[in-house]
Design an enzyme around this catalytic site. Structure first.
Site, PDB file in Angstrom:
ATOM      1  N   ILE A   1      34.223  38.912  48.638  1.00 29.73           N
ATOM      2  CA  ILE A   1      34.137  40.484  48.318  1.00 29.73           C
ATOM      3  C   ILE A   1      35.432  41.220  48.251  1.00 29.73           C
ATOM      4  O   ILE A   1      36.341  40.974  48.729  1.00 29.73           O
ATOM      5  CB  ILE A   1      33.135  41.142  49.499  1.00 29.73           C
ATOM      6  CG1 ILE A   1      31.943  40.617  50.168  1.00 29.73           C
ATOM      7  CG2 ILE A   1      33.046  42.566  48.793  1.00 29.73           C
ATOM      8  CD1 ILE A   1      30.786  40.317  48.912  1.00 29.73           C
ATOM      9  N   LYS A   2      35.489  40.945  47.068  1.00 26.81           N
ATOM     10  CA  LYS A   2      37.060  41.403  46.253  1.00 26.81           C
ATOM     11  C   LYS A   2      36.420  43.132  46.559  1.00 26.81           C
ATOM     12  O   LYS A   2      35.406  43.668  46.102  1.00 26.81           O
ATOM     13  CB  LYS A   2      37.102  41.356  45.212  1.00 26.81           C
ATOM     14  CG  LYS A   2      37.235  39.071  44.987  1.00 26.81           C
ATOM     15  CD  LYS A   2      37.025  38.758  43.593  1.00 26.81           C
ATOM     16  CE  LYS A   2      38.285  39.720  42.687  1.00 26.81           C
ATOM     17  NZ  LYS A   2      38.447  40.284  40.959  1.00 26.81           N
ATOM     18  N   ILE A   3      37.155  43.612  46.885  1.00 33.66           N
ATOM     19  CA  ILE A   3      37.578  44.956  47.358  1.00 33.66           C
ATOM     20  C   ILE A   3      39.209  45.686  46.321  1.00 33.66           C
ATOM     21  O   ILE A   3      39.594  45.410  47.153  1.00 33.66           O
ATOM     22  CB  ILE A   3      37.459  45.722  48.782  1.00 33.66           C
ATOM     23  CG1 ILE A   3      35.572  45.301  49.181  1.00 33.66           C
ATOM     24  CG2 ILE A   3      37.347  46.985  49.265  1.00 33.66           C
ATOM     25  CD1 ILE A   3      35.274  45.355  50.440  1.00 33.66           C
TER      26      ILE A   3
ATOM     27  N   VAL B   1      33.024  38.322  44.367  1.00 29.07           N
ATOM     28  CA  VAL B   1      32.151  39.017  43.719  1.00 29.07           C
ATOM     29  C   VAL B   1      33.054  40.474  43.887  1.00 29.07           C
ATOM     30  O   VAL B   1      32.990  40.539  45.139  1.00 29.07           O
ATOM     31  CB  VAL B   1      31.083  39.589  43.617  1.00 29.07           C
ATOM     32  CG1 VAL B   1      30.218  37.871  42.992  1.00 29.07           C
ATOM     33  CG2 VAL B   1      30.448  39.129  45.136  1.00 29.07           C
TER      34      VAL B   1
ATOM     35  N   SER C   1      35.644  37.087  40.009  1.00 32.52           N
ATOM     36  CA  SER C   1      34.657  37.200  39.060  1.00 32.52           C
ATOM     37  C   SER C   1      35.059  39.884  39.516  1.00 32.52           C
ATOM     38  O   SER C   1      35.910  39.082  40.310  1.00 32.52           O
ATOM     39  CB  SER C   1      33.010  37.641  39.059  1.00 32.52           C
ATOM     40  OG  SER C   1      32.657  37.765  40.409  1.00 32.52           O
TER      41      SER C   1
END
Length: 345
Positions: free
Chosen positions: A141-143, A105, A40
């Site tokens: 965790i998308k960064i 996310v 997402s």
């Protein structure tokens, strides 16, 4: 179970993820397939927030704001509310994933050039997931892959929080993310703007995307470099618009593909293609060997700081992606403030 183009891609050993927080779509598609993980971003959250607000979210969010005495007029307060929305949306999709799959996310674009703030937001998201029964081994965790945020990935990975480097368009970003220990990288096939009305006119549909699309050799080069160096970071191409693009990327043999529910629905009913149409391809590696062996993280990611400005296209795409995600996040914030203010009145 019928043989479809989707099952054919999965049979190649490519894990398929759902790039959506639409739980109804995930449920419907899960009848015929199993997704590994869910991805997402701020745009996906914003869309589902507004679709699911009245039925699924409004009572929970209103109660949360009241019980926790959240001041939604402050940035800190409203971002806490948005974090909870993100977690609740993800929690609706996780039942339709593989037992080892994760919900992914994304940290706020407003922290993309601030390592400490990115780390803090990632930890805050993990904390909210934990409070809602989702352990960190089911979360990633998308960064955004800026120099500062890649350093944040390294710190988070060392603390036991899994990360994915996103907004990724180049070999130096990919190598930096692998050196940070990221679990995944998500190179974008198409730049983000083509998914929105204001940028859709810039989309080019190639007749042979595996050989004609400018990102094909970039992603191929990354996949090959990771294989040759036995790098454990998995490659998960993203931003796929068409069925033919999904086929093209499958031919590069990445570890994963993350695909929107719209394209997944098309793949799930499409008949299988010939073996030749899905055969692995060999493309030219785009960079000199030395580029793959640079230490991109030492001296505060100095080498990545130097490399990115030299690549005008990558720099433009990162800047535009962060601006778009920023606008989507702001739309969510304004929606929440308005909706919650009405409830308080």
């Amino acid at each position: 179970m019928a043989n479809t183009l989707l099952s054919q891609i999965q049979a190649l050993g490519v894990l398929v993820d759902i790039d959506s927080m639409n739980a109804k779509a995930a449920e419907s598609l899960s009848v015929s397939t199993t997704f590994h993980s869910m991805t997402s971003n701020q745009a996906i959250v914003n869309g589902q927030l507004q679709i699911q607000w009245d039925v699924n979210l409004e009572p929970l969010m209103s109660q949360y704001v009241q019980d926790a005495a959240i001041d939604i007029s402050t940035e800190d307060g409203i971002l806490k509310v948005l974090d909870l929305v993100t977690v609740l949306l993800a929690s609706k999709v996780i039942p339709y994933l593989d037992k080892t799959g994760r919900v992914l996310v994304q940290t706020s674009p407003r922290t993309a050039y601030d390592k400490d703030a990115t780390v803090a937001h990632a930890k805050a998201l993990i904390s909210v997931f934990g409070k809602h029964g989702i352990s960190r081994d089911r979360v990633c965790i998308k960064i955004p892959a800026t120099p500062e945020s890649v350093l944040a990935c390294k710190e988070l990975e060392e603390s036991g929080i899994s990360t994915l480097a996103t907004c990724l368009f180049s070999v130096p970003q990919a190598m930096a993310a692998s050196q940070a220990g990221c679990l995944y990288i998500a190179p974008y096939f198409n730049e983000l703007r083509v998914h929105f009305p204001e940028g859709s006119s810039s989309y080019i549909e190639y007749s042979d995307p595996v050989r004609q699309h400018p990102m094909s050799p970039v992603i191929y080069s990354i996949i090959q470099a990771f294989k040759e160096r036995q790098i454990s970071t998995a490659v998960m191409p993203a931003s796929i618009i068409t069925v033919d693009e999904a086929i093209a990327l499958a031919r590069l043999r990445p570890h994963h593909l993350t695909i929107s529910d719209r394209v997944l629905a098309l793949l799930a009913v499409a008949p299988e293609r010939s073996d030749d149409e899905l055969a692995a391809v060999t493309l030219k590696v785009i960079e000199e060997k030395s580029v793959f062996d640079v230490d991109y993280l030492s001296n505060n990611a100095n080498a990545l700081q130097v490399a990115l400005p030299k690549d005008a296209e990558t720099s433009r795409k990162i800047k535009e992606a962060l601006e778009i995600f920023g606008r989507q996040e702001e739309e969510s914030i304004q929606f929440l403030r308005k909706a919650l203010s009405i409830n308080e009145a």
